[in-house]
Design a protein around this motif. Structure first.
Motif, PDB file in Angstrom:
ATOM      1  N   ASP A 144     -12.846 -48.519  12.160  1.00  0.00           N
ATOM      2  CA  ASP A 144     -12.697 -48.318  10.719  1.00  0.00           C
ATOM      3  C   ASP A 144     -13.232 -49.478   9.880  1.00  0.00           C
ATOM      4  OD1 ASP A 144     -11.877 -47.683   8.160  1.00  0.00           O
ATOM      5  OD2 ASP A 144      -9.790 -47.303   8.639  1.00  0.00           O
ATOM      6  N   LYS A 203     -16.467 -52.359   2.862  1.00  0.00           N
ATOM      7  CA  LYS A 203     -15.367 -52.730   1.952  1.00  0.00           C
ATOM      8  C   LYS A 203     -14.863 -54.097   2.375  1.00  0.00           C
ATOM      9  CE  LYS A 203     -13.281 -48.402   0.456  1.00  0.00           C
ATOM     10  NZ  LYS A 203     -12.071 -47.568   0.523  1.00  0.00           N
ATOM     11  N   LYS A 205     -17.136 -42.010  10.220  1.00  0.00           N
ATOM     12  CA  LYS A 205     -17.078 -42.934   9.086  1.00  0.00           C
ATOM     13  C   LYS A 205     -18.488 -43.153   8.527  1.00  0.00           C
ATOM     14  CE  LYS A 205     -15.129 -46.778   6.860  1.00  0.00           C
ATOM     15  NZ  LYS A 205     -14.119 -47.795   6.757  1.00  0.00           N
ATOM     16  N   ARG A 263     -15.556 -39.943   0.869  1.00  0.00           N
ATOM     17  CA  ARG A 263     -15.028 -41.095   1.625  1.00  0.00           C
ATOM     18  C   ARG A 263     -13.502 -41.163   1.527  1.00  0.00           C
ATOM     19  NH1 ARG A 263     -17.498 -47.300   1.876  1.00  0.00           N
ATOM     20  NH2 ARG A 263     -15.820 -48.159   3.130  1.00  0.00           N
ATOM     21  N   LEU A 306     -10.828 -40.464   4.218  1.00  0.00           N
ATOM     22  CA  LEU A 306     -10.291 -41.491   5.120  1.00  0.00           C
ATOM     23  C   LEU A 306      -8.876 -41.903   4.719  1.00  0.00           C
ATOM     24  CD1 LEU A 306     -13.506 -43.678   5.388  1.00  0.00           C
ATOM     25  CD2 LEU A 306     -12.505 -42.343   7.238  1.00  0.00           C
TER      26      LEU A 306
HETATM   27  N1  GLY Z   1     -10.774 -47.489   5.289  1.00  0.00           N
HETATM   28  C1  GLY Z   1     -11.176 -46.763   4.156  1.00  0.00           C
HETATM   29  C2  GLY Z   1     -12.613 -46.897   3.785  1.00  0.00           C
HETATM   30  O1  GLY Z   1     -13.366 -47.643   4.343  1.00  0.00           O
HETATM   31  O2  GLY Z   1     -13.022 -46.217   2.891  1.00  0.00           O
END
Ligand code: GLY
Ligand code: NAD
Length: 354
Positions: free
Chosen positions: A138, A144, A226, A240, A243
């Motif tokens: 993740d 992020k 992801k 997104r 998630l």
């Molecule tokens: N863990 C959430 C994201 O990267 O959007």
């Protein structure tokens, strides 16, 4: 055999590499994505004891000058207060904007190292070498980065993509059970929102040993999901958000208990089951889904029962930074393997607490 995934974000594109034993070749791999003079490893004390020397040796072999910054393990390190120490070390080492930072650790290290990379000298390149299950499936993918404030988690940060993500699943053998189980909540989440086959595969697996036998494949599937979500919605304004399945109730539980009662994965597990129960009751989710979720969570050592009155959680749900004004986008399942965004508000939870 090395598994690879390309994250296509135009000029910010990069590759995710997954391979047992990859750590020994990390110098060569990093040199391919970013040849330069100096590399600074940012890690924590636990990971340092086990893996810094391997990474340092591999980097020196490929002609990098190396410095290692070792931070205290744990969430409290991911704070503004830690930053000056790191920036000063980079200045002392005379790191330039052409050099590279290496995040060697779990999500805490990845988030703070990425934030330093995004801000030091207005941006230096960095790579992730994630060492927890959560970081491998993740947090190392998607850019992020950030730190916590006293007022809440991840309140200062940015989107800043790495030059590469290098995953060695073998490092998970030294990860304490508590953190392995924590990461499993996120793995199960991927199965729930996008991959019924992954869910079914996990459903049949008994214990960590059996999971580790297929871990490269599991990580590859999660990173693939992801990757797709990030490519379509880098700035987290749409898909997104899938998630965040289980996270609306999960974050509220974490805050309710001031982050002391449950780990993040445990809170998400409780959130996934309970939101699915609510949406099933409302006819938005196929009957039997919550029960299946309950079984897999219990089998993997995760909690599912909520021990707080939903009425008490609603105040925390309302304050979640992911709310858009009074609107709340909750992530629900049509069925296992098929997540969707449902626009609602906090009344979504109220009916069930009557
Ligand atoms: N863990 C959430 C994201 O990267 O959007
Ligand atoms: P963590 O980084 O605190 O690591 C957990 C513990 O495991 C630490 O004590 C660490 O020292 C130890 N450890 C790490 N790798 C090890 C190994 N291979 N062997 C032995 N011990 C090891 O926790 P985490 O769960 O990896 O990350 C949590 C953080 O990730 C949170 O701050 C969360 O906000 C963040 N996060 C970020 C994103 C993102 O997209 N950026 C996504 C999810 C979570």
């Amino acid at each position: 055999m090395r598994k690879k995934l390309n994250v296509n974000l135009k000029e910010k594109s990069y590759q995710i590499s997954i391979e047992s034993g990859l750590l020994n070749n990390i110098g060569e791999l990093i040199r391919k994505v970013h040849p330069c003079e100096k590399a600074v490893i940012i890690t924590d004390e636990n990971v340092d004891k086990k893996y810094s020397a391997i990474v340092e040796t591999a980097l020196i072999k490929h002609n990098y000058q190396v410095d290692i910054i070792i931070l205290k393990p744990g969430e409290s390190t991911k704070s503004l207060g830690t930053l000056p120490k790191i920036y000063n070390r980079l200045i002392d080492f005379e790191l330039t904007r052409t050099d590279i930072l290496i995040a060697l650790g779990g999500g805490v290290i990845g988030d703070i190292c990425g934030f330093v990379a995004s801000s030091f000298m207005r941006g230096v390149p960095y790579v992730h070498v994630p060492t927890t299950l959560l970081a491998q499936v993740d947090s190392s993918v998607g850019g992020k980065v950030g730190v916590n404030l006293e007022g809440g988690k991840n309140l200062v940060g940015s989107f800043y993509q790495p030059k590469g993500v290098f995953i060695d699943p073998d490092v998970l053998y030294t990860l304490p059970d508590k953190f392995f189980t924590d990461g499993m909540a996120e793995v199960i989440k991927y199965g729930c929102i996008k991959d019924e086959k992954l869910f079914e595969m996990l459903y049949k697996m008994n214990g960590r040993h059996e999971i580790m036998e297929s871990i490269s494949d599991i990580i590859y599937r999660c990173c693939g999901i992801k990757r797709d979500l990030v490519e379509n919605d880098e700035r987290d304004m749409g898909d997104r958000m899938l998630l965040n399945f289980g996270h609306t109730i999960g974050h509220a539980i974490e805050k309710y208990y001031d982050y002391e009662m449950y780990t993040h994965g445990e809170a998400v597990a409780i959130g996934m089951y309970n939101i699915t129960k609510i949406s099933e009751d409302r006819g938005l989710t196929k009957a039997g889904t919550a029960e299946k979720l309950k079984k897999i969570l219990a089998d993997k050592g995760l909690p599912y029962d909520i021990d707080v009155d939903m009425k008490d959680l609603i105040e925390f749900i309302k304050r979640d930074k992911k709310n858009l004004g009074s609107k709340l986008k909750v992530v629900l399942l049509k069925e296992i393997g098929s997540g969707f965004l449902h626009e609602s508000d906090s009344t979504f939870f109220e009916k069930e607490s009557d």
